[in-house]
Motif scaffolding. Structure first.
Motif, PDB file in Angstrom:
ATOM      1  N   ARG A   1      -5.976 -16.531  55.200  1.00 29.32           N
ATOM      2  CA  ARG A   1      -6.068 -16.419  56.658  1.00 29.32           C
ATOM      3  C   ARG A   1      -5.179 -17.432  57.370  1.00 29.32           C
ATOM      4  O   ARG A   1      -4.918 -17.295  58.565  1.00 29.32           O
ATOM      5  CB  ARG A   1      -7.521 -16.617  57.099  1.00 29.32           C
ATOM      6  CG  ARG A   1      -8.479 -15.550  56.583  1.00 29.32           C
ATOM      7  CD  ARG A   1      -9.912 -15.939  56.894  1.00 29.32           C
ATOM      8  NE  ARG A   1     -10.279 -17.184  56.222  1.00 29.32           N
ATOM      9  CZ  ARG A   1     -11.394 -17.879  56.483  1.00 29.32           C
ATOM     10  NH1 ARG A   1     -12.224 -17.453  57.413  1.00 29.32           N
ATOM     11  NH2 ARG A   1     -11.652 -18.994  55.827  1.00 29.32           N
ATOM     12  N   ALA A   2      -4.742 -18.471  56.642  1.00 25.58           N
ATOM     13  CA  ALA A   2      -3.947 -19.530  57.267  1.00 25.58           C
ATOM     14  C   ALA A   2      -2.473 -19.158  57.396  1.00 25.58           C
ATOM     15  O   ALA A   2      -1.724 -19.851  58.089  1.00 25.58           O
ATOM     16  CB  ALA A   2      -4.077 -20.830  56.474  1.00 25.58           C
ATOM     17  N   GLY A   3      -2.051 -18.083  56.742  1.00 27.25           N
ATOM     18  CA  GLY A   3      -0.629 -17.744  56.724  1.00 27.25           C
ATOM     19  C   GLY A   3      -0.044 -17.538  58.104  1.00 27.25           C
ATOM     20  O   GLY A   3       1.037 -18.050  58.419  1.00 27.25           O
TER      21      GLY A   3
ATOM     22  N   ALA B   1       2.891 -19.658  60.070  1.00 27.41           N
ATOM     23  CA  ALA B   1       4.106 -19.047  60.620  1.00 27.41           C
ATOM     24  C   ALA B   1       4.259 -19.389  62.098  1.00 27.41           C
ATOM     25  O   ALA B   1       5.376 -19.638  62.571  1.00 27.41           O
ATOM     26  CB  ALA B   1       4.059 -17.531  60.417  1.00 27.41           C
ATOM     27  N   LEU B   2       3.147 -19.411  62.835  1.00 29.95           N
ATOM     28  CA  LEU B   2       3.208 -19.822  64.236  1.00 29.95           C
ATOM     29  C   LEU B   2       3.643 -21.280  64.353  1.00 29.95           C
ATOM     30  O   LEU B   2       4.392 -21.641  65.269  1.00 29.95           O
ATOM     31  CB  LEU B   2       1.833 -19.637  64.899  1.00 29.95           C
ATOM     32  CG  LEU B   2       1.428 -18.202  65.229  1.00 29.95           C
ATOM     33  CD1 LEU B   2      -0.033 -18.152  65.645  1.00 29.95           C
ATOM     34  CD2 LEU B   2       2.312 -17.628  66.325  1.00 29.95           C
ATOM     35  N   ARG B   3       3.186 -22.114  63.437  1.00 26.54           N
ATOM     36  CA  ARG B   3       3.615 -23.510  63.432  1.00 26.54           C
ATOM     37  C   ARG B   3       5.127 -23.590  63.259  1.00 26.54           C
ATOM     38  O   ARG B   3       5.813 -24.360  63.955  1.00 26.54           O
ATOM     39  CB  ARG B   3       2.906 -24.281  62.314  1.00 26.54           C
ATOM     40  CG  ARG B   3       3.348 -25.741  62.184  1.00 26.54           C
ATOM     41  CD  ARG B   3       2.575 -26.471  61.087  1.00 26.54           C
ATOM     42  NE  ARG B   3       2.990 -27.871  61.037  1.00 26.54           N
ATOM     43  CZ  ARG B   3       4.030 -28.318  60.337  1.00 26.54           C
ATOM     44  NH1 ARG B   3       4.753 -27.465  59.607  1.00 26.54           N
ATOM     45  NH2 ARG B   3       4.352 -29.600  60.351  1.00 26.54           N
ATOM     46  N   ALA B   4       5.666 -22.793  62.343  1.00 22.65           N
ATOM     47  CA  ALA B   4       7.111 -22.780  62.128  1.00 22.65           C
ATOM     48  C   ALA B   4       7.851 -22.327  63.387  1.00 22.65           C
ATOM     49  O   ALA B   4       8.872 -22.914  63.763  1.00 22.65           O
ATOM     50  CB  ALA B   4       7.459 -21.879  60.945  1.00 22.65           C
ATOM     51  N   ARG B   5       7.339 -21.306  64.041  1.00 22.75           N
ATOM     52  CA  ARG B   5       7.976 -20.827  65.273  1.00 22.75           C
ATOM     53  C   ARG B   5       7.992 -21.918  66.341  1.00 22.75           C
ATOM     54  O   ARG B   5       8.989 -22.107  67.048  1.00 22.75           O
ATOM     55  CB  ARG B   5       7.247 -19.592  65.798  1.00 22.75           C
ATOM     56  CG  ARG B   5       7.412 -18.356  64.921  1.00 22.75           C
ATOM     57  CD  ARG B   5       6.684 -17.160  65.468  1.00 22.75           C
ATOM     58  NE  ARG B   5       7.294 -16.666  66.711  1.00 22.75           N
ATOM     59  CZ  ARG B   5       7.276 -15.404  67.089  1.00 22.75           C
ATOM     60  NH1 ARG B   5       6.678 -14.495  66.341  1.00 22.75           N
ATOM     61  NH2 ARG B   5       7.840 -15.023  68.216  1.00 22.75           N
TER      62      ARG B   5
ATOM     63  N   LEU C   1       5.653 -20.120  52.587  1.00 19.20           N
ATOM     64  CA  LEU C   1       4.937 -18.859  52.789  1.00 19.20           C
ATOM     65  C   LEU C   1       5.602 -17.690  52.071  1.00 19.20           C
ATOM     66  O   LEU C   1       4.993 -16.620  51.931  1.00 19.20           O
ATOM     67  CB  LEU C   1       4.857 -18.534  54.287  1.00 19.20           C
ATOM     68  CG  LEU C   1       4.010 -19.464  55.155  1.00 19.20           C
ATOM     69  CD1 LEU C   1       4.137 -19.057  56.623  1.00 19.20           C
ATOM     70  CD2 LEU C   1       2.546 -19.428  54.734  1.00 19.20           C
ATOM     71  N   ARG C   2       6.803 -17.870  51.628  1.00 21.30           N
ATOM     72  CA  ARG C   2       7.578 -16.758  51.060  1.00 21.30           C
ATOM     73  C   ARG C   2       6.854 -16.027  49.926  1.00 21.30           C
ATOM     74  O   ARG C   2       6.912 -14.779  49.874  1.00 21.30           O
ATOM     75  CB  ARG C   2       8.935 -17.280  50.584  1.00 21.30           C
ATOM     76  CG  ARG C   2       9.885 -16.180  50.155  1.00 21.30           C
ATOM     77  CD  ARG C   2      11.243 -16.757  49.794  1.00 21.30           C
ATOM     78  NE  ARG C   2      12.144 -15.730  49.310  1.00 21.30           N
ATOM     79  CZ  ARG C   2      13.372 -15.959  48.868  1.00 21.30           C
ATOM     80  NH1 ARG C   2      13.855 -17.202  48.873  1.00 21.30           N
ATOM     81  NH2 ARG C   2      14.120 -14.961  48.437  1.00 21.30           N
TER      82      ARG C   2
ATOM     83  N   ALA D   1       8.995 -14.823  62.523  1.00 19.43           N
ATOM     84  CA  ALA D   1       9.310 -16.233  62.744  1.00 19.43           C
ATOM     85  C   ALA D   1      10.792 -16.496  62.526  1.00 19.43           C
ATOM     86  O   ALA D   1      11.426 -17.233  63.293  1.00 19.43           O
ATOM     87  CB  ALA D   1       8.465 -17.105  61.815  1.00 19.43           C
ATOM     88  N   LEU D   2      11.360 -15.884  61.501  1.00 19.96           N
ATOM     89  CA  LEU D   2      12.795 -16.043  61.249  1.00 19.96           C
ATOM     90  C   LEU D   2      13.623 -15.363  62.330  1.00 19.96           C
ATOM     91  O   LEU D   2      14.646 -15.900  62.779  1.00 19.96           O
ATOM     92  CB  LEU D   2      13.142 -15.493  59.868  1.00 19.96           C
ATOM     93  CG  LEU D   2      12.604 -16.319  58.683  1.00 19.96           C
ATOM     94  CD1 LEU D   2      12.717 -15.529  57.378  1.00 19.96           C
ATOM     95  CD2 LEU D   2      13.359 -17.644  58.560  1.00 19.96           C
ATOM     96  N   ASP D   3      13.183 -14.184  62.763  1.00 25.81           N
ATOM     97  CA  ASP D   3      13.880 -13.481  63.854  1.00 25.81           C
ATOM     98  C   ASP D   3      13.926 -14.349  65.103  1.00 25.81           C
ATOM     99  O   ASP D   3      14.976 -14.458  65.766  1.00 25.81           O
ATOM    100  CB  ASP D   3      13.162 -12.169  64.189  1.00 25.81           C
ATOM    101  CG  ASP D   3      13.368 -11.081  63.147  1.00 25.81           C
ATOM    102  OD1 ASP D   3      14.307 -11.210  62.335  1.00 25.81           O
ATOM    103  OD2 ASP D   3      12.579 -10.124  63.142  1.00 25.81           O
TER     104      ASP D   3
END
Length: 341
Positions: free
Chosen positions: A85-87, A91-95, A114-115, A131-133
């Protein structure tokens, strides 16, 4: 959002649908974080989800500092950073790190961690590639998704594609391969890359899903729920769909409530409706070169939406809980009586 003593799962589901349409979405995010911090959640296990929602709101509203703070609190609230559930929170943290500037290396390290989830979690291809986009790194997303697809399909570096049968999964819960191929197809289309055999496979699987969804549902309701503003836009742009979803929002909700009651009476459990958007239906129809009013297109869109856990609105709520439709009224005062009218 008016501060409540305790937030229930139904409250969180309502806020997930309606927060961005409120007068002060960032205030809603702050209230969610405060509720988690003060232990005002009916189920303490919901703290990570509440904080993730707060982070998502802040990120969408271009407040990277708040998004980063909430996302880090969300990750800490889950039993471990490896909790499935943390994924999305990570990803939001990375953004947020990308958006804050000067922290790209840390953001990439988070997404790289996360990959491996691309191979195991159906939601991961969407939130990792998004997130990458957002950071202008769609080419990296294409590489990661392509390598994940190769791994899942058992392809080798020679580039020899396999046409072996792919396990699509049931229409309401397609497998990870479907989502990998669909997100890869989306990213490649946005990058204007030439159509390849895996793009063909993505198209074929989508066609299969549409067909199977239609076979499964037959004449049943697709259980798509259009929030009030979305419903008004839908009927304004496509008046013919009033025959499918109802002439007005009250009738739309009544049809869904009656169908859910019927399905429960037939012995089905784990019921819910699925939040739909006009933009989503239009985009799906565009990908298929179809018309949003076409039954096959709508069935395919319903299958796509119903496969997203975030789109599901569980039914029924408790009588005194907020109604599933997001009106703000109690269920017993709103949609519950509609099944009897």
């Amino acid at each position: 959002m008016a501060t409540r003593d305790v937030l229930t799962k139904a409250d969180l589901a309502e806020l997930r649908r309606s927060a961005l349409g409120t007068a002060n979405p960032l205030g809603v995010a702050a209230d969610l974080a405060e509720a988690a911090e003060q232990g005002r959640l009916e189920d303490p296990d919901d703290a990570g989800d509440a904080l993730t929602l707060a982070a998502e709101i802040a990120e969408i509203r271009a407040r990277p500092e708040a998004a980063l703070r909430y996302a880090e609190q969300a990750v800490a609230a889950y039993p471990s950073g490896d909790d499935p559930r943390a994924g999305f929170a990570r990803a939001l943290r990375a953004r947020a790190l990308f958006r804050a500037g000067g922290q790209d290396d840390e953001a990439m390290a988070e997404l790289t961690a996360l990959r491996p989830l691309l191979l195991t979690q159906p939601d991961a291809p969407a939130y990792v590639s998004a997130a990458l986009d957002a950071a202008g790194r769609s080419a990296i997303a294409e590489t990661w998704l392509s390598e994940a697809v190769d791994s899942v399909l058992g392809e080798r570096a020679t580039g020899t594609a396999t046409d072996a049968a792919v396990d699509l999964g049931p229409p309401d819960a397609p497998g990870v391969t479907f989502f990998l191929l669909q997100q890869r197809h989306r990213v490649r289309r946005n990058l204007n890359l030439p159509h390849d055999r895996q793009d063909d496979l993505a198209d074929r699987l989508e066609t299969q899903l549409v067909r199977r969804a239609g076979e499964r549902r037959d004449a049943e309701s697709d259980l798509l729920f259009w929030p009030r503003a979305e419903f008004d836009t839908l009927i304004s742009e496509h008046p013919a769909l009033a025959e499918v979803y109802g002439p007005d929002w009250d009738a739309h909700r009544g049809r869904l409530e009656k169908e859910l009651v019927r399905l429960r009476s037939a012995g089905q459990a784990g019921l819910g409706v699925f939040g739909a958007t006009v933009a989503g239906l239009t985009a799906f129809a565009g990908r298929r070169d179809g018309d949003p009013t076409d039954a096959g297109v709508r069935a395919g869109y319903a299958a796509e939406v119903s496969a997203r856990p975030s789109a599901r609105i569980p039914w029924p709520p408790e009588r005194n809980d907020a109604c599933w439709c997001g009106s703000g009224l109690k269920y017993k005062k709103d949609c519950l009586p509609r099944s009897r009218s």
